[in-house]
Design a protein around this motif. Structure first.
Motif, PDB file in Angstrom:
ATOM      1  N   GLU A   1       0.859  -1.166   0.000  1.00 38.31           N
ATOM      2  CA  GLU A   1       0.000   0.000   0.000  1.00 38.31           C
ATOM      3  C   GLU A   1       0.910   1.235   0.000  1.00 38.31           C
ATOM      4  N   VAL A   2       0.659   2.141  -0.916  1.00 40.80           N
ATOM      5  CA  VAL A   2       1.494   3.330  -1.043  1.00 40.80           C
ATOM      6  C   VAL A   2       0.626   4.554  -0.781  1.00 40.80           C
ATOM      7  N   GLU A   3       1.025   5.335   0.211  1.00 42.28           N
ATOM      8  CA  GLU A   3       0.279   6.530   0.589  1.00 42.28           C
ATOM      9  C   GLU A   3       1.139   7.766   0.377  1.00 42.28           C
ATOM     10  N   GLN A   4       0.572   8.756  -0.279  1.00 38.22           N
ATOM     11  CA  GLN A   4       1.272  10.020  -0.469  1.00 38.22           C
ATOM     12  C   GLN A   4       0.560  11.128   0.293  1.00 38.22           C
ATOM     13  N   SER A   5       1.349  12.069   0.777  1.00 31.67           N
ATOM     14  CA  SER A   5       0.764  13.249   1.410  1.00 31.67           C
ATOM     15  C   SER A   5       1.646  14.460   1.131  1.00 31.67           C
ATOM     16  N   PRO A   6       1.031  15.656   1.001  1.00 25.85           N
ATOM     17  CA  PRO A   6      -0.413  15.833   0.933  1.00 25.85           C
ATOM     18  C   PRO A   6      -0.953  15.440  -0.439  1.00 25.85           C
ATOM     19  N   GLN A   7      -2.269  15.430  -0.585  1.00 22.51           N
ATOM     20  CA  GLN A   7      -2.863  15.159  -1.899  1.00 22.51           C
ATOM     21  C   GLN A   7      -2.735  16.370  -2.801  1.00 22.51           C
ATOM     22  N   ASN A   8      -2.896  17.550  -2.203  1.00 18.32           N
ATOM     23  CA  ASN A   8      -2.792  18.806  -2.934  1.00 18.32           C
ATOM     24  C   ASN A   8      -1.916  19.756  -2.138  1.00 18.32           C
ATOM     25  N   LEU A   9      -1.152  20.562  -2.860  1.00 17.89           N
ATOM     26  CA  LEU A   9      -0.236  21.478  -2.211  1.00 17.89           C
ATOM     27  C   LEU A   9      -0.115  22.740  -3.056  1.00 17.89           C
ATOM     28  N   THR A  10      -0.354  23.879  -2.423  1.00 18.54           N
ATOM     29  CA  THR A  10      -0.165  25.164  -3.093  1.00 18.54           C
ATOM     30  C   THR A  10       0.947  25.905  -2.377  1.00 18.54           C
ATOM     31  N   ALA A  11       1.899  26.413  -3.134  1.00 18.73           N
ATOM     32  CA  ALA A  11       3.048  27.094  -2.554  1.00 18.73           C
ATOM     33  C   ALA A  11       3.324  28.388  -3.292  1.00 18.73           C
ATOM     34  N   GLN A  12       3.956  29.308  -2.604  1.00 17.45           N
ATOM     35  CA  GLN A  12       4.418  30.541  -3.229  1.00 17.45           C
ATOM     36  C   GLN A  12       5.782  30.278  -3.863  1.00 17.45           C
ATOM     37  N   GLU A  13       6.018  30.941  -4.965  1.00 13.75           N
ATOM     38  CA  GLU A  13       7.313  30.818  -5.632  1.00 13.75           C
ATOM     39  C   GLU A  13       8.437  31.070  -4.636  1.00 13.75           C
ATOM     40  N   GLY A  14       9.444  30.218  -4.676  1.00 14.56           N
ATOM     41  CA  GLY A  14      10.594  30.361  -3.789  1.00 14.56           C
ATOM     42  C   GLY A  14      10.526  29.505  -2.532  1.00 14.56           C
ATOM     43  N   GLU A  15       9.361  28.979  -2.215  1.00 16.26           N
ATOM     44  CA  GLU A  15       9.218  28.169  -1.007  1.00 16.26           C
ATOM     45  C   GLU A  15       9.896  26.813  -1.159  1.00 16.26           C
ATOM     46  N   PHE A  16      10.257  26.238  -0.013  1.00 17.56           N
ATOM     47  CA  PHE A  16      10.790  24.882   0.072  1.00 17.56           C
ATOM     48  C   PHE A  16       9.608  23.929   0.222  1.00 17.56           C
ATOM     49  N   ILE A  17       9.589  22.894  -0.609  1.00 16.01           N
ATOM     50  CA  ILE A  17       8.444  21.997  -0.660  1.00 16.01           C
ATOM     51  C   ILE A  17       8.861  20.581  -0.300  1.00 16.01           C
ATOM     52  N   THR A  18       7.996  19.900   0.457  1.00 15.22           N
ATOM     53  CA  THR A  18       8.224  18.493   0.784  1.00 15.22           C
ATOM     54  C   THR A  18       6.975  17.691   0.466  1.00 15.22           C
ATOM     55  N   ILE A  19       7.163  16.595  -0.247  1.00 14.21           N
ATOM     56  CA  ILE A  19       6.097  15.638  -0.541  1.00 14.21           C
ATOM     57  C   ILE A  19       6.520  14.308   0.050  1.00 14.21           C
ATOM     58  N   ASN A  20       5.581  13.647   0.711  1.00 14.90           N
ATOM     59  CA  ASN A  20       5.903  12.422   1.431  1.00 14.90           C
ATOM     60  C   ASN A  20       5.267  11.193   0.796  1.00 14.90           C
ATOM     61  N   CYS A  21       5.956  10.056   0.975  1.00 12.49           N
ATOM     62  CA  CYS A  21       5.477   8.771   0.456  1.00 12.49           C
ATOM     63  C   CYS A  21       5.778   7.706   1.503  1.00 12.49           C
ATOM     64  N   SER A  22       4.748   6.965   1.895  1.00 14.60           N
ATOM     65  CA  SER A  22       4.922   5.844   2.826  1.00 14.60           C
ATOM     66  C   SER A  22       4.399   4.577   2.194  1.00 14.60           C
ATOM     67  N   TYR A  23       5.034   3.473   2.510  1.00 13.54           N
ATOM     68  CA  TYR A  23       4.612   2.198   1.953  1.00 13.54           C
ATOM     69  C   TYR A  23       4.585   1.157   3.058  1.00 13.54           C
ATOM     70  N   SER A  24       3.885   0.049   2.810  1.00  6.36           N
ATOM     71  CA  SER A  24       3.569  -0.875   3.901  1.00  6.36           C
ATOM     72  C   SER A  24       4.472  -2.104   3.973  1.00  6.36           C
ATOM     73  N   VAL A  25       5.103  -2.466   2.840  1.00  6.17           N
ATOM     74  CA  VAL A  25       5.883  -3.706   2.798  1.00  6.17           C
ATOM     75  C   VAL A  25       7.261  -3.394   2.250  1.00  6.17           C
ATOM     76  N   GLY A  26       8.266  -4.177   2.656  1.00  7.76           N
ATOM     77  CA  GLY A  26       9.630  -3.955   2.207  1.00  7.76           C
ATOM     78  C   GLY A  26       9.755  -3.894   0.697  1.00  7.76           C
ATOM     79  N   ILE A  27      10.662  -3.061   0.215  1.00  8.12           N
ATOM     80  CA  ILE A  27      10.794  -2.820  -1.215  1.00  8.12           C
ATOM     81  C   ILE A  27      12.241  -3.014  -1.661  1.00  8.12           C
ATOM     82  N   SER A  28      12.411  -3.115  -2.982  1.00  7.10           N
ATOM     83  CA  SER A  28      13.769  -3.128  -3.525  1.00  7.10           C
ATOM     84  C   SER A  28      14.126  -1.782  -4.144  1.00  7.10           C
ATOM     85  N   ALA A  29      13.123  -0.979  -4.507  1.00  8.90           N
ATOM     86  CA  ALA A  29      13.404   0.345  -5.065  1.00  8.90           C
ATOM     87  C   ALA A  29      12.160   1.210  -4.997  1.00  8.90           C
TER      88      ALA A  29
END
Lengths: 114, 109
Positions: B3-31
């Motif tokens: 199961e792969v979950e991303q957050s946030p679903q939507n993101l609005t930022a002002q030009e120049g801002e530092f942005i972070t998008i997250n991804c979590s998964y439920s089972v071990g992966i190779s890549a």
């Protein structure tokens, strides 16, 4: 130029009329794959191929067939399309028979089944 | 099945801002892959990583295998960064990819 091509780019068809979407890559990649993208569901893998004559099912293979007779081509076949197969389809390829590496995507095929 | 979950679903930022998008998964992966889908629909691969950190221009991707979590950072964001960013994982010993539903980023001038 390294690229993945898909044809057609747009297709409107009727229920039950067999169709084929072609996919071709010029990078000598071993791995090729088909995905469909639907609003709210994101991308989902339909079928993939690790090399010529080696294919396997992804998460949503029902209603689709594939073949890999040549390394460069990986067509997607819908033998009897239904409206729930209306979607945006992407083909992708990558190096490595060991599994998907950096993916190169085709431009997409928008399919509507009425 | 991963199961792969991303957050946030939507993101609005002002030009120049530092942005972070997250991804979590439920089972071990190779890549893990990060993809960018342009407003016109085309998809390009940004990163593939299995450990540590990768950087390309203003984009940085990190992964923490123990916590089953990856982040995509954009420094000094620009309106041309507006796109949908998609995380995908390859399961350990698998040839399949499982995708998150994407994060839609809008960068306002």
């Amino acid at each position: 130029e390294a690229q993945v091509t898909q044809n057609p780019r747009y297709l409107i068809t009727v229920t039950g009329k067999k169709l084929t979407v072609t996919c071709s890559q010029n990078m000598n990649h071993e791995y090729m794959s088909w995905y469909r993208q639907d609003p709210g569901l994101g991308l989902r893998q339909i079928y993939y191929s690790m090399n010529v004559e080696v294919t396997d099912k992804g998460d949503v293979p029902e209603g689709y067939k594939v073949s890999r007779k040549e390394k460069r081509n990986f067509p997607l076949i819908l033998e009897s399309p239904s409206p729930n197969q209306t979607s945006l389809y992407f083909c992708a390829s990558s190096q490595g028979a060991g599994g998907p590496a950096e993916q190169y995507f085709g431009p997409g095929t928008r399919l509507t089944v009425t | 099945k991963n199961e792969v979950e991303q957050s946030p679903q939507n993101l609005t930022a002002q030009e120049g801002e530092f942005i972070t998008i997250n991804c979590s998964y439920s089972v071990g992966i190779s890549a893990l892959h990060w993809l960018q889908q342009h407003p016109g629909g085309g998809i390009v691969s940004l990163f593939m990583l299995s450990s540590g950190k990768k950087k390309h221009g203003r984009l940085i991707a990190t992964i923490n295998i123990q916590e089953k979590h990856s982040s995509l950072h954009i420094t000094a964001s620009h309106p041309r960064d507006s796109a949908v960013y998609i995380c995908a994982v390859r399961g350990a010993g698998s040839y399949q990819l499982t995708f998150g539903k994407g994060t839609k980023l809008s960068v306002i001038p």
